[in-house]
Write an enzyme that holds these catalytic residues in place. Sequence first.
Site, PDB file in Angstrom:
ATOM      1  CG  HIS A  73      20.802  55.719  63.030  1.00  0.00           C
ATOM      2  ND1 HIS A  73      21.482  55.914  64.211  1.00  0.00           N
ATOM      3  CD2 HIS A  73      19.486  55.736  63.358  1.00  0.00           C
ATOM      4  CE1 HIS A  73      20.619  56.048  65.208  1.00  0.00           C
ATOM      5  NE2 HIS A  73      19.395  55.933  64.714  1.00  0.00           N
ATOM      6  CE1 TYR A 131      17.735  51.531  68.805  1.00  0.00           C
ATOM      7  CE2 TYR A 131      16.040  49.837  69.109  1.00  0.00           C
ATOM      8  CZ  TYR A 131      16.396  51.148  68.822  1.00  0.00           C
ATOM      9  OH  TYR A 131      15.412  52.075  68.557  1.00  0.00           O
ATOM     10  CG  ASP A 150      21.070  53.703  67.942  1.00  0.00           C
ATOM     11  OD1 ASP A 150      21.606  54.595  68.640  1.00  0.00           O
ATOM     12  OD2 ASP A 150      19.920  53.796  67.485  1.00  0.00           O
TER      13      ASP A 150
END
Length: 262
Positions: free
Chosen positions: A253, A107, A150
Site C-alpha cells: 500500500h 482496517y 484500509d
Amino acid sequence: MPFTLATWNINSVRLREPIVQKLLQEEGPDVLCLQECKSPVEKIPLEGFAALGYGHVVARGQKGYNGVAILSRLPIEDAGDQDFAGLGHARHVAGRLENGVVIHNFYVPAGGDVPDREKNVKFGQKLDYLTEMRDWFQSDKPEKSILVGDLNIAPREDDVWDHKKLLKVVSHTPIEVEHFAEVMDAGGWSDVTRNDVPDGRLYSWWSYRARDWDAADKGRRLDHVWATPDIKNAAHSSRILRDARGWEKPSDHAPVFATFDL
C-alpha cells in the site's frame, strides 16, 4: 491551525519501521494512522517514532495479525474502539485531538478470494463487518470526525485498473461497493480524496505478485480518507504518495494524505 493526516497499511510495523521513520522524516504528517501493524501494542517500536516527535499514540494490537495505531505529534486521547462482527480482531481505534476532532482508524477485513459468503466465510465476515459499521453510524451519527484506513474496497470504476475484469474480484464486486456506500451514507461521510481529485484513475495498492508493479500499474484504491459534513470543506491537498510503494522492503500500500484547516 491546519494539520496534515496520513493513512497507511504498513503490513507489519516492526518489519517496516525504517520506512515508517522515512515517511515521518520526509513528509512530516502531524498524524499518521497505520493499519495491519501485526504487533501487540507493547512491541510496536514507539521509541524511534517518539524520537522523531511522534510521542502521542493510540493503538490496538494483536500478535501477527491486524492491528491499528495512530501516531501523532499533536496531543491525542484514546476515544475507544469497536469490534464489529464480533471477530475479536484489532481493526478499529479512535482518537480525539485537542480541537475535538475524532479520528477513526479502520482496517476492514479483506474478505478472502471468493466473493460468495456461502463458499467463503471471510467474505461473509467482511459484509457483516460493513453492515455493523453502517448500523453504528446510523445509531450514533458522527460529528467533527475523520475516518481513515484500509477499507479494502475500491468503489469507483476509476479506482481500479480494469473495472470489467474486477467486477467478480473481491474488493470491487457490486455487493461490496453497495455495502461501502451504505456505510458512507449512514455517517454522512464525504470522500475527501475524491473531493480533491475528482477525475482519473487513482490507486493506493499494487499487488506484490506483479513482477514490475510500477510498469504494470494494476492498482486499486483501497485506502480512504472521509470526513463528516461539518468539516469536509476544511479538507484539501489530498494526495497518494505512490513513490513509497517502491521504497526498500515496501508495503503493498501507499500512504494517502489530506490536510484539514481546523
